[in-house]
Scaffold this motif. Sequence first.
Motif: not given
Length: 311
Positions: A240-246
């Motif tokens: 979630r963090v990586l996808t949303a941040g990306g």
Amino acid sequence: MPRRRDEMVPDAEFRSYYGQPVIKPPIWHEPHMPTYLYLGGLSGAASTMAAVARLSGDRRLEFSSRLIAFAGGTAGAAFLVAELGRPERFLNMLRVFKTSSPMSVGSWTLAAQGGLTAVGAASAVTGVLPLVGDAASLASGVTGTLMATYTAVLLADTAVPIWHEGRRELPFLFAGSAMASAGGMAMLTTPRAQAGPARAATVLGAAVETAAGAIMERRLGMLSEPYHSGKAGRLMRASRVLTAGGGLLAAVAGRSRALTALSGLAVTAGALCTRFAVLEAGRVSAVDPKYTVVPQRERLDAGRPASVPGR
């Protein structure tokens, strides 16, 4: 006078399976299977992106997407063969074609995708038979759409509770993840001035993946517990963090080389974490009998028919 059988045997109160799994857990291996799921989705989404770029006249993005689709499909096939153990096992799956079997349809889709992306990439690199290469690229846009989602259908067509009950959202989760990762790879391999469509695909894919995951976990209720604890929970939170941040970085990257690189790497890592998390959650829900028994009892108490994979 002997008592009737129904008077002698009390109603059973089935609450567990003596602590043992009701179904067999999946025997797929890591990193082979989750990496194949990621690479297959990447190849499929990149093929679709290449077809759209061809129709819109964006030849530079099409070139990058063709190569990404071919590389992802080839590497994914290698991981699948490693998972199967012997190459001939994949060939054996092509002996028949059954529309009712996600495995059969997926095997033929993978074979077609591999051939079409190979022709498209070879033509793009060598310049030989451009019309044939363009036709193959456009056709791979169709097989690519299937490649980006069929693995989700394959998982949902099993008896693993968290996969089968999540069958409505899993295809959207995988499709969004595939779109984000394909967009991220295209951003990394396309000149920034021409990577606008790739950035848009990354943002849209990240949004679809995030929304589908949230909706799925909310609808699953108790069944979603494996996505919130243990190894699967850690992987899903990282995803979630990586996808949303990306996705956010892609939206503001513009012509920044550093932000573009960070965005592409983040969504790629997020897509991998998603696949590993889904497979790990499936193992947990198969091993713990409550994830099979409790939903079944709830359906029986509510007078609803059981949900049977493949029907």
